[in-house]
Design a protein around this motif. Sequence first.
Motif, mmCIF file in Angstrom:
data_model
loop_
_atom_site.group_PDB
_atom_site.id
_atom_site.type_symbol
_atom_site.label_atom_id
_atom_site.label_comp_id
_atom_site.label_asym_id
_atom_site.label_seq_id
_atom_site.Cartn_x
_atom_site.Cartn_y
_atom_site.Cartn_z
ATOM 1 N N LEU A 67 0.823 -1.209 0.000
ATOM 2 C CA LEU A 67 0.000 0.000 0.000
ATOM 3 C C LEU A 67 0.853 1.253 0.000
ATOM 4 C CD1 LEU A 67 -2.779 -1.059 2.530
ATOM 5 C CD2 LEU A 67 -3.080 -0.646 0.075
ATOM 6 N N SER A 68 1.918 1.228 0.777
ATOM 7 C CA SER A 68 2.818 2.376 0.846
ATOM 8 C C SER A 68 3.440 2.675 -0.514
ATOM 9 C CB SER A 68 3.920 2.115 1.881
ATOM 10 O OG SER A 68 4.777 3.225 2.020
ATOM 11 N N ARG A 69 3.611 1.638 -1.321
ATOM 12 C CA ARG A 69 4.251 1.766 -2.633
ATOM 13 C C ARG A 69 3.257 1.896 -3.770
ATOM 14 N NH1 ARG A 69 9.862 -0.890 -2.671
ATOM 15 N NH2 ARG A 69 10.412 -1.041 -0.468
ATOM 16 N N GLY A 70 1.965 2.082 -3.470
ATOM 17 C CA GLY A 70 1.012 2.417 -4.523
ATOM 18 C C GLY A 70 -0.061 1.399 -4.839
ATOM 19 N N ALA A 71 -0.145 0.294 -4.101
ATOM 20 C CA ALA A 71 -1.250 -0.639 -4.324
ATOM 21 C C ALA A 71 -2.566 0.060 -3.999
ATOM 22 C CB ALA A 71 -1.071 -1.888 -3.458
ATOM 23 N N ASP A 72 -3.641 -0.358 -4.651
ATOM 24 C CA ASP A 72 -4.959 0.263 -4.452
ATOM 25 C C ASP A 72 -5.635 -0.178 -3.165
ATOM 26 O OD1 ASP A 72 -5.116 1.931 -6.597
ATOM 27 O OD2 ASP A 72 -6.494 0.698 -7.753
ATOM 28 N N PHE A 76 -6.371 -8.501 4.236
ATOM 29 C CA PHE A 76 -5.498 -9.255 5.130
ATOM 30 C C PHE A 76 -6.284 -10.436 5.695
ATOM 31 C CE2 PHE A 76 -4.062 -4.875 5.210
ATOM 32 C CZ PHE A 76 -2.684 -4.978 5.105
ATOM 33 N N LEU A 77 -5.694 -11.631 5.643
ATOM 34 C CA LEU A 77 -6.270 -12.813 6.270
ATOM 35 C C LEU A 77 -5.367 -13.217 7.428
ATOM 36 C CD1 LEU A 77 -7.163 -15.123 3.225
ATOM 37 C CD2 LEU A 77 -8.614 -13.433 4.343
ATOM 38 N N GLU A 78 -5.933 -13.362 8.611
ATOM 39 C CA GLU A 78 -5.158 -13.732 9.806
ATOM 40 C C GLU A 78 -6.110 -14.363 10.806
ATOM 41 O OE1 GLU A 78 -2.682 -14.757 12.338
ATOM 42 O OE2 GLU A 78 -1.746 -13.670 10.684
ATOM 43 N N THR A 79 -5.616 -15.328 11.593
ATOM 44 C CA THR A 79 -6.450 -15.983 12.593
ATOM 45 C C THR A 79 -5.997 -15.722 14.023
ATOM 46 O OG1 THR A 79 -5.160 -18.022 12.423
ATOM 47 C CG2 THR A 79 -7.144 -17.856 11.043
ATOM 48 N N GLY A 80 -4.745 -15.377 14.246
ATOM 49 C CA GLY A 80 -4.244 -15.180 15.605
ATOM 50 C C GLY A 80 -4.783 -13.910 16.237
ATOM 51 N N ARG A 81 -5.296 -14.015 17.461
ATOM 52 C CA ARG A 81 -5.891 -12.840 18.122
ATOM 53 C C ARG A 81 -4.869 -11.737 18.351
ATOM 54 N NH1 ARG A 81 -9.189 -14.411 23.198
ATOM 55 N NH2 ARG A 81 -9.938 -12.294 22.919
ATOM 56 N N ALA A 82 -3.688 -12.086 18.852
ATOM 57 C CA ALA A 82 -2.665 -11.070 19.102
ATOM 58 C C ALA A 82 -2.192 -10.450 17.791
ATOM 59 C CB ALA A 82 -1.492 -11.669 19.875
ATOM 60 N N ALA A 83 -2.032 -11.278 16.764
ATOM 61 C CA ALA A 83 -1.618 -10.761 15.459
ATOM 62 C C ALA A 83 -2.684 -9.844 14.871
ATOM 63 C CB ALA A 83 -1.308 -11.909 14.507
ATOM 64 N N LEU A 84 -3.958 -10.216 15.008
ATOM 65 C CA LEU A 84 -5.038 -9.358 14.512
ATOM 66 C C LEU A 84 -5.031 -7.997 15.201
ATOM 67 C CD1 LEU A 84 -7.907 -11.965 14.164
ATOM 68 C CD2 LEU A 84 -7.071 -10.481 12.330
ATOM 69 N N ALA A 85 -4.771 -7.985 16.501
ATOM 70 C CA ALA A 85 -4.719 -6.709 17.229
ATOM 71 C C ALA A 85 -3.567 -5.850 16.720
ATOM 72 C CB ALA A 85 -4.589 -6.960 18.728
ATOM 73 N N ALA A 86 -2.391 -6.460 16.530
ATOM 74 C CA ALA A 86 -1.228 -5.713 16.010
ATOM 75 C C ALA A 86 -1.503 -5.246 14.584
ATOM 76 C CB ALA A 86 0.028 -6.579 16.066
ATOM 77 N N LEU A 87 -2.085 -6.100 13.773
ATOM 78 C CA LEU A 87 -2.418 -5.762 12.386
ATOM 79 C C LEU A 87 -3.347 -4.560 12.322
ATOM 80 C CD1 LEU A 87 -2.653 -6.283 9.331
ATOM 81 C CD2 LEU A 87 -4.321 -8.074 9.858
ATOM 82 N N ARG A 88 -4.421 -4.599 13.101
ATOM 83 C CA ARG A 88 -5.373 -3.471 13.101
ATOM 84 C C ARG A 88 -4.708 -2.186 13.596
ATOM 85 N NH1 ARG A 88 -9.357 -7.837 14.632
ATOM 86 N NH2 ARG A 88 -10.668 -8.022 12.777
ATOM 87 N N ALA A 89 -3.843 -2.301 14.604
ATOM 88 C CA ALA A 89 -3.119 -1.120 15.105
ATOM 89 C C ALA A 89 -2.193 -0.559 14.031
ATOM 90 C CB ALA A 89 -2.334 -1.475 16.362
ATOM 91 N N ASN A 90 -1.522 -1.428 13.277
ATOM 92 C CA ASN A 90 -0.615 -0.977 12.219
ATOM 93 C C ASN A 90 -1.376 -0.304 11.080
ATOM 94 O OD1 ASN A 90 1.707 -1.841 13.553
ATOM 95 N ND2 ASN A 90 1.607 -3.884 12.653
ATOM 96 N N ILE A 91 -2.519 -0.853 10.727
ATOM 97 C CA ILE A 91 -3.344 -0.234 9.682
ATOM 98 C C ILE A 91 -3.788 1.157 10.131
ATOM 99 C CG2 ILE A 91 -5.586 -0.372 8.509
ATOM 100 C CD1 ILE A 91 -5.150 -3.462 8.493
ATOM 101 N N ALA A 93 -2.338 3.095 12.400
ATOM 102 C CA ALA A 93 -1.172 3.992 12.494
ATOM 103 C C ALA A 93 -0.792 4.550 11.128
ATOM 104 C CB ALA A 93 0.009 3.254 13.119
ATOM 105 N N CYS A 94 -1.036 3.765 10.080
ATOM 106 C CA CYS A 94 -0.739 4.225 8.718
ATOM 107 C C CYS A 94 -1.918 4.983 8.100
ATOM 108 C CB CYS A 94 -0.374 3.037 7.831
ATOM 109 S SG CYS A 94 1.180 2.235 8.249
ATOM 110 N N GLY A 95 -3.059 4.997 8.783
ATOM 111 C CA GLY A 95 -4.241 5.663 8.245
ATOM 112 C C GLY A 95 -4.792 4.965 7.015
ATOM 113 N N GLU A 96 -4.642 3.651 6.944
ATOM 114 C CA GLU A 96 -5.045 2.908 5.744
ATOM 115 C C GLU A 96 -6.372 2.165 5.875
ATOM 116 O OE1 GLU A 96 -4.015 3.167 2.876
ATOM 117 O OE2 GLU A 96 -1.881 3.647 2.859
ATOM 118 N N GLU A 97 -7.173 2.496 6.884
ATOM 119 C CA GLU A 97 -8.453 1.813 7.044
ATOM 120 C C GLU A 97 -9.310 1.840 5.777
ATOM 121 O OE1 GLU A 97 -7.221 4.102 9.177
ATOM 122 O OE2 GLU A 97 -7.709 3.576 11.246
ATOM 123 N N PRO A 98 -9.402 2.971 5.037
ATOM 124 C CA PRO A 98 -10.275 2.986 3.858
ATOM 125 C C PRO A 98 -9.815 2.065 2.723
ATOM 126 C CG PRO A 98 -9.757 5.225 4.557
ATOM 127 C CD PRO A 98 -8.859 4.303 5.328
#
Length: 189
Positions: A67-72, A76-91, A93-98
């Motif tokens: 996304l940072s390099r221009g993807a539209d 994301f597919l993930e099953t781990g609860r801790a990973a999902l929390a980190a993933l959502r926080a990273n999204i 932090a980058c303002g990429e929710e939309p």
Amino acid sequence: MRIIAGRHRGRTLAAPPGDATRPTADRVRQALFDMLWHAPWGGRTTIQDQLVLDAFAGTGALGLEALSRGADHCTFLETGRAALAALRANIAACGEEPRTAVLAADATRPPHARVPCGLVFLDPPYRKGLVLRAIAALEKAGWIAPGAIIVAETAEDEALDLAGYERLAARAHGAAMLHVLRAAGGNGC
């Protein structure tokens, strides 16, 4: 761990505690995206304007880098609860929710895709045969577009032979091996 290039360059990414998630190292991501951008079979259109799937997403580092390099858009597919929390926080932090969708789903049993993706990242736990199972399941569920580029990370000594996919590159990076494949049915992304 941080975003290497593009609009989010330098952004630090959170990782869950413990060793259940194994994020792709910065140097390996740098090498991968350089290859996608500069290889004779690659180019800017390999990433830019693509719909991306980051399966076994963990922290989301691969999809967020795209996304940072221009993807539209990236799903994301993930099953781990801790990973999902980190993933959502990273999204966030980058303002990429939309431009993202996070599905708490197993890549070996994915939901049906609304639209197929032209760039697919697979970074499952090593030595469990998950890459082959995931590709078969993702293809059946409509996630892989004709001619899509698929990047799979395995252990360096883990073979990956897949009928119907053109092997574009295989590069070792420490304990990791990056396999780049092209799905049948297209001349590129």
